[in-house]
Structure formats: C-alpha cells, structure tokens
Write an enzyme that holds these catalytic residues in place. Sequence first.
Site, PDB file in Angstrom:
ATOM      1  N   ARG A  81      20.134  21.043  10.110  1.00  0.00           N
ATOM      2  CA  ARG A  81      21.540  20.653  10.196  1.00  0.00           C
ATOM      3  C   ARG A  81      22.386  21.917  10.400  1.00  0.00           C
ATOM      4  O   ARG A  81      22.030  22.993   9.901  1.00  0.00           O
ATOM      5  CB  ARG A  81      21.962  19.975   8.884  1.00  0.00           C
ATOM      6  N   HIS A  82      23.503  21.753  11.112  1.00  0.00           N
ATOM      7  CA  HIS A  82      24.421  22.893  11.283  1.00  0.00           C
ATOM      8  C   HIS A  82      24.857  23.446   9.920  1.00  0.00           C
ATOM      9  O   HIS A  82      24.748  22.782   8.902  1.00  0.00           O
ATOM     10  CB  HIS A  82      25.649  22.445  12.083  1.00  0.00           C
ATOM     11  N   GLY A  83      25.407  24.651   9.933  1.00  0.00           N
ATOM     12  CA  GLY A  83      25.843  25.290   8.689  1.00  0.00           C
ATOM     13  C   GLY A  83      27.243  24.859   8.263  1.00  0.00           C
ATOM     14  O   GLY A  83      27.806  23.906   8.825  1.00  0.00           O
ATOM     15  N   GLY A  93      20.819  19.708  14.625  1.00  0.00           N
ATOM     16  CA  GLY A  93      21.647  18.504  14.669  1.00  0.00           C
ATOM     17  C   GLY A  93      22.525  18.360  13.446  1.00  0.00           C
ATOM     18  O   GLY A  93      23.094  19.334  12.942  1.00  0.00           O
ATOM     19  N   ALA A  96      23.252  23.269   6.496  1.00  0.00           N
ATOM     20  CA  ALA A  96      22.039  24.022   6.876  1.00  0.00           C
ATOM     21  C   ALA A  96      20.762  23.401   6.317  1.00  0.00           C
ATOM     22  O   ALA A  96      19.721  24.057   6.267  1.00  0.00           O
ATOM     23  CB  ALA A  96      22.119  25.485   6.461  1.00  0.00           C
TER      24      ALA A  96
END
Length: 461
Positions: A83-85, A349, A392
């Site tokens: 996952r994005h931060g 994602g 993240a």
Amino acid sequence: MSSGFPPRNSLLVAALSLVLTRFSCGSQPVPDVPHIAAYFGTKTRYEEVNPHLLRDVLCVNSSVLKPPPSERCSPVHITAVIRHGSRFPTVQNIRRIHRLSQLVRTGRDTETTETTWLTDIRSRWENWYTEDMDGQLVMKGREDLRNLARRLSALFPALLSEENVRRISVRSSSKHRCVSSAEAFQEGLQRRSEVQYSHRVDDELMRFFERCRGYVEGVEKNRTALLEVERFKHGEEMEAVRKRVADTLGLHHHSLTADLLEAAFFLCSYELSIKSLHSPWCYLFDEDAAKVLQYQSDLKQYWKRSHGHMISGLSSCPLFHHVFRTLDKAGRPRRSTEAPPEPASILVGHAETLLPLLSLLGLFKDETPPTASNYHTQHGRSFRSSLIVPYAANLIFVLYDCQRGPRLQLLLNEAPVRFPGLEEDAPLYRDVRATYRHLLDGCDFHRECEGRPGRGPNTEL
Ligand SMILES: *[C@@H]1O[C@H](CO)[C@@H](O)[C@H](O)[C@H]1NC(C)=O
Ligand SMILES: *[C@@H]1O[C@H](CO)[C@@H](O)[C@H](O)[C@H]1NC(C)=O
C-alpha cells in the site's frame, strides 16, 4: 526439484546471508506517541504496527523467515503487494476539517473548563490543510516506502540487490500517491545518486475494485450492503462518544455531527502521520473512545472491502491469478544454463487492493462477523484494519527453493502469517496450490463481476 533452481553458489550466498543477518537494531529514544495512535484504522502509521521501528527505522528481524531449517532453503523470489505510504487527507476529509475548525472557533455554546490543550485547539492550532493536497503522498510517505525497501533488501539481499534492480518488475495503481510510492521504493533499493525508475501503471491489477460491476453496484453504491456501518455510526456507543466530545468542546450535541467527530479523531492521526506531531486534538479522546471509533472503521472495511460480501474478495481475482502465475514461473524447474527467475515483483496499490486479496485468501476471517450490535463481544476479533492495512502495509509472498521442492511463506507487515488450514509457516508450494485449487481453477473476474445472463454475481464458492 531443487536442481532446477539457480546455480548452487548463489544459493549458498543467499542461505549464508540468511544465517548471518542478525537482529541488530539501534535504540534511539522513542518520540512522544499519542495514546490513541494505534486505533486509526487505515490511517494508522506503520510504526504503530511495528513499534521497534520508532527506535531504528532500518531494524530488520530475519527470524521472521521460517522455512524448515533442515531443508537448506533459500528465497528465490518475492512478490510484494504494497500500500502507498502516509498521505494527505482527501478533499472530502479536508472539507470536514475546515467545518470542524470553524465550529470549534465560533460555535461555543457553554462554558468549559479551559485546559491547555483546549486553548490550543481553539486558538493556537493552525488549520493548514488545503484542498489541493487531496490524497497526495507526503514526505513521510516517501520515507515509509524508501525504508521498507531498504529493510526488505536487508532481509532478501540476494533478491533485492542493486545489481538486480533492472530485473525487478514494478507495477503501480495510476493514483499519484501510488506512483510516488513506487518511485520511493526504488530509491530505497539503489545507493547511487542517479536513481533509475521504471514502473508500469496497471489499474486492471491494482484498482480491480472499480472495474467490477457486481461489486460497485452490489456493495459500494448499495446502502443496504453497508447497513451495519450506518447503524453503528448512529448507535449507542458512537452517540455516547459524540456527546462526550461535544460537551468537552462546549458545543451543542447536534452541531458536532458523526462526520465531524470522525474528522476530529483523524486530525490526531494526520498530524502524527504527516508531521510526527502530538496534536492537541488527540486529547479529546480517551482510549475507550478511540476503540469505538476504531470499530467503526473496522466495520466499514469489513462490510465494504472484506468478508462482509463475497464479491469484494472475488473482485481481486485478476490480482490473485497474477500473483500465482508469477510464483509458478519463478518456481518452475530450470536448467542451470537458463536465466534465473525474476527476483521480485513489486505491486503498489491501496488498502482497497490489499483487503479484498487478503479476504480471498481466507485471512482474518473471524467466526462471528462484526455488526452494529455486537461491539462488546468483538474485543478479541482478528479483523483489525489498524494492524492489517496501515500506511505502507505490505503482503509478501516469499518463494523458497528447498530440498523437498519449493515452499511459500506469507509475511504481512513483515511478520509471518499462516495460510488458513496449513500448519507450517512455509508449507510446500504444492500444498498451498492445493488449498487454493478452487480459486486457481475458477475465480473468473468476468463471470464473478458481470454475472451470467439471467443470474446475479456468483457468490458461492
Ligand atoms: C522476530 O521475529 C520472530 C518471528 O516472528 C518473533 O517471534 C520475535 O519476537 C521477533 N523479535 C523481535 C525483537 O521483534
Ligand atoms: C444490496 O445489498 C443487499 C444486502 O447485501 C442485497 O440483498 C441486494 O441484492 C443488493 N442490491 C443490489 C442492487 O445489488
């Protein structure tokens, strides 16, 4: 079987480095962490799940890799769904923050005992959020991904090495915060000053949820499907918290709506995850209140993205098949003269990407679903979005070459997680495939998401 894998000496190096990387961490003083920091659901910092990172952000615990010691295993491939931060709030939440900030400045109705933090909220706290920030990755979010990459390359030195960078495939959701995260991850893998970036945008894989009609119409846009969430939002537990916070702020009970209450809670999370600040807003909530708000987030994730509706998991079929196709290819026997398999596949994602996939894999499925009316019996639930999908968050499929054949292990947020029904941390890959046989042979996105003429989406597995 193992004869098919890369040349022996590279295996040896990999095996040795596994043994040699020890658990050695720095011990910086831990900064001041708000008492409610671990309850922010998908807005939780990664450090709350792995608090040792607060002392040393590059701390790696190599004993999380658990292939059977007697089988001389070494990792030959990883697939990581990440996952994005940490990011800015989205526009909707920024608007709520503006309304809340106006309300506490002007809407005071009754006198309150003035504490320092209340004065801070009313007069010193600065509302610095602007709508153009809309969901973008923040500096801390770039660091989240850069440091994750550095830890993973310490954990898998033979795979995520600098020499391998060009052989690692990186795919990302088209959203800005994901593309930025994919870049930051690559920065973490490379020591040189001129970082080489390469990624492919792939929304079919990373944003499958918005392309699945059965999901969008049956769940996302369907109020009935999310009834439990709505009920809890206006139920007994949430109402008690709302009134208590309104009283503390000296506001009319009706002016602090459920949405504004949540905005106040998330303000504590944003100030922490973006600026590492202990915001005065945090003091509005005690731990019990935070648990109630966390439950509301968990209900939302459960019914919107997870086991609440089978179609949520099934919408991730394209990603599921992609992961297993990649693993099949990496684990295939090959001659020593053939090129070694792709060392790593990095897929960047959203929480909305990870939760359906985890659900499809059968993870975090408690016996009793969380509902609006069973809050008090759900304290022991395993479904906790704060622990599963913080910023993240990462799900890593580790494929090992072992004497008895390939083995597969799952790591969620750098800790081992077992496949449902399998007794080992790193079972034989063929046993994992047998566990998911029904999905490997089926799980057809078009059939599940579009349904066949004359019948609804197939939700029976
Ligand atoms: C390292 O990982 C192992 C396996 O998950 C765990 O039992 C142990 O507690 C971890 N050590 C630390 C210091 O976190
Ligand atoms: C909405 O959700 C309910 C409950 O899950 C379900 O019975 C109904 O069929 C759904 N409606 C649509 C249009 O899919």
